[in-house]
Design an enzyme around this catalytic site. Structure first.
Site, PDB file in Angstrom:
ATOM      1  N   ASP A 144       0.806  -1.213   0.000  1.00 18.45           N
ATOM      2  CA  ASP A 144       0.000   0.000   0.000  1.00 18.45           C
ATOM      3  C   ASP A 144       0.848   1.277   0.000  1.00 18.45           C
ATOM      4  O   ASP A 144       0.621   2.195  -0.797  1.00 18.45           O
ATOM      5  CB  ASP A 144      -0.925  -0.020   1.216  1.00 18.45           C
ATOM      6  CG  ASP A 144      -2.172   0.808   1.001  1.00 18.45           C
ATOM      7  OD1 ASP A 144      -2.088   2.050   1.089  1.00 18.45           O
ATOM      8  OD2 ASP A 144      -3.231   0.219   0.744  1.00 18.45           O
ATOM      9  N   ALA A 170      -4.984   2.019  -0.775  1.00 18.36           N
ATOM     10  CA  ALA A 170      -4.695   1.430  -2.083  1.00 18.36           C
ATOM     11  C   ALA A 170      -5.233   0.010  -2.160  1.00 18.36           C
ATOM     12  O   ALA A 170      -5.853  -0.390  -3.153  1.00 18.36           O
ATOM     13  CB  ALA A 170      -3.190   1.456  -2.351  1.00 18.36           C
ATOM     14  N   ASP A 171      -4.992  -0.784  -1.122  1.00 16.68           N
ATOM     15  CA  ASP A 171      -5.487  -2.162  -1.107  1.00 16.68           C
ATOM     16  C   ASP A 171      -7.013  -2.201  -1.157  1.00 16.68           C
ATOM     17  O   ASP A 171      -7.601  -2.933  -1.963  1.00 16.68           O
ATOM     18  CB  ASP A 171      -5.016  -2.873   0.167  1.00 16.68           C
ATOM     19  CG  ASP A 171      -3.596  -3.406   0.053  1.00 16.68           C
ATOM     20  OD1 ASP A 171      -3.317  -4.106  -0.931  1.00 16.68           O
ATOM     21  OD2 ASP A 171      -2.786  -3.125   0.939  1.00 16.68           O
ATOM     22  N   MET A 172      -7.654  -1.450  -0.275  1.00 21.00           N
ATOM     23  CA  MET A 172      -9.105  -1.535  -0.187  1.00 21.00           C
ATOM     24  C   MET A 172      -9.789  -0.942  -1.417  1.00 21.00           C
ATOM     25  O   MET A 172     -10.790  -1.481  -1.898  1.00 21.00           O
ATOM     26  CB  MET A 172      -9.584  -0.855   1.095  1.00 21.00           C
ATOM     27  CG  MET A 172      -9.109  -1.566   2.351  1.00 21.00           C
ATOM     28  SD  MET A 172      -9.683  -0.798   3.877  1.00 21.00           S
ATOM     29  CE  MET A 172     -11.449  -1.115   3.772  1.00 21.00           C
ATOM     30  N   GLY A 175      -9.531  -3.491  -4.118  1.00 20.13           N
ATOM     31  CA  GLY A 175     -10.522  -4.532  -3.906  1.00 20.13           C
ATOM     32  C   GLY A 175     -11.918  -4.085  -4.296  1.00 20.13           C
ATOM     33  O   GLY A 175     -12.711  -4.860  -4.862  1.00 20.13           O
TER      34      GLY A 175
END
Length: 399
Positions: A144, A170-172, A175
């Protein structure tokens, strides 16, 4: 699993860490049947990263894993064995979606890449999540913080030259795009299209989140000095200390006179006053901030919010909550935005509730799977008998 809007959709998830599991969670919470495939004895990498505040740090039980893996069944399978690979192919053959965020090339080396899977199941939606996609950085690790940096996102955070968000944005966000892209592809298939590959990268995601900053940067003639802080466009637009905490305030010119009257500073609304126009307030931002904190310091946050609610028209203001305050906030409770959950090992904990809410087919949050906890059940549902399962176990397909 719930009877949500995605009921009847079968998803095979081969992902770990945050972005892929979060996408799978979003689909599962909305009713999709999600089978999470993990390596026996190891599982998702997040299982092995207990935080200091986890009550129990073994057996793959962490708060992070529980949050990003709700509403899934757990299948532990060694995909390097022929038996494990055959079982996965059987799952994918009848699946609607494959969701994967393995290292670039890993699925191809397993014989499970897009070209192979589309022959096995032409209607398959194959969602692939990577850090960078194709190109010179394709093989670089992506986490991230790095993606916030390379995307330019970090340069737009805070008042200093750059900063990062502790929330795994960034990750969420990746997703979220993956789940959205998957649903779009399913809709396309349902309206006469075919299966297709959906490529989602963390880099593309965070570049897209720059939004208007990209256009404003190109339109600004001071490239090296460009200030993307949205607060640079309006003043006041910031957090201010009160007698007991902080308050968030956002005021365009439309609200300014009403606000000044409410805090008993009518003179500030005079166009000839240094705070009378937005332009002059921007020119005196630091002075304005100090003057407002002197005003706000005379009462508590709750008292100020009550004052603004009683004003002759709306004034955009809000408390600055920590997590406990957010959970206790009456608006959050009215929205049922947080679920209180109980786990036999990790105990009582909070999880965000499903978003969005549907009037006819509401989603629901199911339990996160134990590592391989549903392996035999899934195999039996696929038609494997007792002897088949024991032969697979003996061959090392699972423990």
């Amino acid at each position: 699993m719930s009877d949500g809007p995605l009921a009847g959709v079968d998803v095979v998830e081969l992902s770990s860490n945050i972005a892929g599991p979060f996408a799978g969670k979003l689909l599962g919470d909305m009713g999709a049947h999600v089978v999470k495939v993990e390596r026996p004895g190891v599982g998702d990498s997040v299982r092995a990263r207990p935080q200091p505040y986890d009550r129990h740090g073994t057996d793959g039980l962490t708060y992070r894993f529980l949050n990003y893996n709700t509403s899934k069944e757990g299948l532990a399978m060694n995909l390097k064995t022929d038996e494990g690979k055959d079982a996965l192919e059987g799952l994918i053959e009848s699946a609607d979606v494959v969701l994967e965020n393995m290292r670039p090339g890993s699925m191809d080396r397993l014989g499970m890449g897009w070209e192979t899977m589309r022959e096995l199941n032409p209607g398959l939606v194959y969602c692939s999540i990577t850090g960078y996609g194709d190109g010179p950085y394709a093989d670089r690790p992506a986490v991230d913080t790095m993606i916030q940096g390379i995307s330019g996102f970090a340069s737009q955070i805070g008042d200093d030259d750059f900063g990062t968000m502790d929330v795994l944005v960034a990750d969420m966000s990746t997703g979220l795009y993956a789940a959205l892209g998957t649903v779009m592809a399913l809709f396309s298939r349902a309206t006469g299209g075919s299966g297709q590959r959906v490529d989602v990268t963390m880099l593309d995601t965070m570049v897209s989140f720059l939004g208007h900053h990209l256009a404003e940067y190109t339109g600004d003639q001071r490239h090296d000095d460009y200030e993307a802080d949205y607060g640079a466009a309006f003043a006041p637009n910031d957090f201010f200390e009160t007698a007991d905490d902080h308050i968030a305030l956002y005021l365009t010119q439309d609200y300014w006179a009403r606000f000044c009257a409410t805090i008993d500073r009518e003179a500030w609304a005079d166009p000839n006053h240094r705070y009378g126009t937005n332009e002059s307030r921007l020119a005196h931002r630091e002075e304005l901030h100090a003057d407002l904190e002197a005003v706000f310091g005379t009462a508590t946050t709750e008292e100020w919010l009550d004052t603004f609610d009683a004003a002759d028209g709306p004034i955009p203001a809000a408390p600055v909550n920590d997590i406990a305050e957010m959970v206790a906030d009456p608006q959050v409770q009215a929205q049922d935005a947080v679920q209180v959950r109980d786990h036999p090992v990790l105990g009582t904990h909070w999880l965000p509730n499903v978003v969005p809410k549907f009037s006819e087919t509401p989603g629901d949050i199911g339990h996160a799977p134990e590592l391989g906890g549903d392996t035999e059940t899934i195999l039996r549902e696929m038609g494997y008998g007792d002897a088949d399962i024991e032969n697979m176990r003996a061959a090392g397909a699972f423990d």
